[in-house]
Design an enzyme around this catalytic site. Structure first.
Site, PDB file in Angstrom:
ATOM      1  CB  SER A 256      -8.236   2.992   3.178  1.00 27.04           C
ATOM      2  OG  SER A 256      -7.337   2.431   4.127  1.00 27.04           O
TER       3      SER A 256
ATOM      4  CB  SER B 100      -8.149  -0.202   5.809  1.00 22.86           C
ATOM      5  OG  SER B 100      -8.965   0.925   5.830  1.00 22.86           O
TER       6      SER B 100
ATOM      7  CE  LYS C 147      -3.860   1.697   2.935  1.00 23.83           C
ATOM      8  NZ  LYS C 147      -4.653   1.352   4.131  1.00 23.83           N
TER       9      LYS C 147
HETATM   10  N1  GLN Z   1     -13.058   2.995   6.923  1.00 21.23           N
HETATM   11  C1  GLN Z   1     -12.334   3.278   8.124  1.00 21.23           C
HETATM   12  C2  GLN Z   1     -11.950   4.741   8.176  1.00 21.23           C
HETATM   13  O1  GLN Z   1     -12.179   5.414   7.202  1.00 21.23           O
HETATM   14  C3  GLN Z   1     -11.139   2.387   8.230  1.00 21.23           C
HETATM   15  C4  GLN Z   1      -9.918   2.940   7.621  1.00 21.23           C
HETATM   16  C5  GLN Z   1      -8.719   2.123   7.850  1.00 21.23           C
HETATM   17  O2  GLN Z   1      -8.770   1.031   8.415  1.00 21.23           O
HETATM   18  N2  GLN Z   1      -7.581   2.673   7.428  1.00 21.23           N
HETATM   19  O3  GLN Z   1     -11.442   5.202   9.149  1.00 21.23           O
END
Ligand code: GLN
Length: 496
Positions: free
Chosen positions: A152, A176, A77
């Site tokens: 994400s 994520s 990532k």
């Molecule tokens: N969807 C969650 C957020 O926007 C999780 C994001 C993540 O795990 N980086 O915070």
């Protein structure tokens, strides 16, 4: 060689070790394939152009180590710093930033002679659940291009699901890794907080952030853990010991008839969970009961509150963490003479709408007068979540929930409605608040508007019982006869 790219890493490693295939050729084939199909899914932001690293050809120096993720291609990532390779966190504000150092887990993988092919797309600064919030374009679900791949860590999930990469690193602050793994039909693991060093992860919410792993099966996750879960004095929260052989441990038997699997009643409620997701979840429970497991129903009174607490805490932390992007030290710049004008110019151009929204919200909940009403109460709730989970783990060995309450949604469907987007994290964020580990294992498909889309089951362990978690994940795969099969168009491309 191409047709081999659907295999999990441990099988490829067998072939390399038996001298059946040459790993440099495998890496080249993987890299070319990944690049060739990427315009369809937009999983990558940048590529490592130098495929000819001589050091890959060498065997590992230390032969006494347990089996490692070794000499294989992988992706990370674009939030892991990578020496000499642009790292953007999916944001315009970091465009052109080339870090002078590697994140710890990237350097462990490099040391084990793996090829980092490139950096994958993500929601800006890991804020999002759909892969639509990147400054580098939307990532598409390989099972149906009209649907989101989850987020994400969207690009990493897609890279593994579309056979662009054997394994990919992601980060999981609120789901994520697990949620996009579920949306793309692959395995995604978030370890207990502290099991992988956070050194070199661009911070979003430091108390919830944790590196995680996408792979085609749990054994590949275990293989990767052997390489990346190491002590690190540069991260004071790192608790890895480096002396667990996850790969061997994961293959030990689970005695289903001695296993107590906890299910959280409110997370099986049809008012909260979509029908196809629930159907597949029930079928997974049945497979486990048939094998002898005991299913224990548990209550979780905080279910209607923890999502709000999570968003208060992560916004508060991100408003502090993102203050470093001032247009002076990293990324895009402005030539304004006046300091305030410079901040304003860089931040208004550099940050996307969702990031701005969260910085504003975070600044608000931390301001005098609101701190006690919001931030402190959220932290209290976080302690309560931890306690309720601890109490659950006195009654059961592992928890099982659906990974996502919904099937993948359409691109654009929730983009105007942040709250709807946040609700899709219902089944994942409580783990991050409690700091424990969770894994997504694919458990079938559901149908939505004629599209066939993956679903997943999430297993959750007590803190630092990650080896039990991986063992259960692996046994569950055996139980259901799981073997990764990519979408047909990917197979056609592989065999073309
Ligand atoms: N969807 C969650 C957020 O926007 C999780 C994001 C993540 O795990 N980086 O915070």
């Amino acid at each position: 060689m191409r047709e081999l790219l659907v295999k999990p890493g441990h099988e490829l490693l067998d072939l390399i070790e038996q001298g059946e295939i040459d790993h440099a050729e495998l890496q080249e084939a993987q890299y070319q394939f990944a690049r060739g199909i990427d315009e369809r899914v937009n999983a990558f932001i940048s590529w490592d152009e130098e495929v000819e690293h001589q050091e890959w050809r060498l065997p590992m120096v230390d032969q006494d180590l347990p089996r490692q993720f070794h000499r294989l291609p992988y992706a990370a990532k674009d939030i892991f710093t990578t020496k000499g390779l642009q790292t953007t966190a999916g944001s315009r504000i970091l465009k052109g930033y080339v870090p002078p150092y590697d994140a710890s887990c990237v350097s462990h993988l490099r040391h084990a002679k793996n090829h980092l092919m490139g950096k994958t797309n993500l929601d800006e600064f890991a804020m999002g659940s759909s892969g639509e919030m990147s400054a580098y374009g939307v990532t598409r679900n390989p099972w149906d291009f009209d649907y989101v791949p989850g987020g994400s860590s969207s690009g990493s999930a897609v890279a593994v699901a579309a056979c662009q990469s054997v394994m990919a690193l992601g980060t999981d602050t609120g789901g994520s890794v697990r949620q996009p793994a579920s949306f793309c039909g692959i395995v995604g693991y978030r370890p207990t907080y502290g099991m992988i060093s956070r050194y070199g992860l661009i911070a979003y919410s430091s108390s919830c952030d944790q590196a995680g792993i996408f792979a085609r099966d749990t054994l590949d996750v275990a293989l990767t853990m052997n390489t990346v879960s190491k002590p690190d004095e540069r991260d004071s929260t790192c608790q890895a010991t480096g002396d667990i052989d996850f790969y061997t441990d994961t293959q030990r038997d689970v005695h289903w008839n001695k296993l107590r699997v906890g299910v959280i009643k409110p997370l099986m409620d049809s008012a909260r969970i979509d029908a196809p997701v629930l159907t597949n979840f029930q079928a997974s429970l049945k497979a486990m009961t048939d094998a002898g497991a005991e299913i224990v129903e548990l209550d979780f009174p905080l279910v209607d509150y923890y999502l709000a607490a999570y968003y208060i805490i992560v916004c508060a932390e991100c408003s502090s963490n993102l203050a470093r992007y001032d247009g002076i030290r990293y990324g895009i710049v402005s030539d304004d003479e006046d300091l305030l004008a410079r901040y304003r110019s860089v931040r208004s151009r550099g940050f996307g709408a969702e990031v701005k929204r969260r910085i504003l919200l975070g600044t608000y909940v931390l301001s005098a007068g609101y701190y006690d009403a919001y931030y402190d109460r959220a932290r209290q709730l976080r302690r309560d979540v931890r306690e309720q989970l601890e109490a659950m783990f006195t009654k059961v060995d592992v928890l099982a929930t659906p990974t996502s309450p919904v099937l993948p949604f359409k691109i654009g469907e929730h983009i105007q409605d942040p709250v709807q987007m946040y609700l899709s994290d219902l089944c994942t964020v409580f783990i991050n608040l409690a700091g424990t580990g969770g894994i997504n294992i694919p458990n079938g498909f559901g149908e939505r508007d004629g599209a066939k889309l993956p679903t997943g089951i999430q297993f959750v362990c007590a803190p630092f019982r990650d080896n039990l978690l991986l063992r259960i994940g692996h046994q569950f795969e055996q139980l259901t006869g799981w073997k990764y099969q990519p979408p047909q168009w990917v197979l056609d491309e592989l065999n073309a």
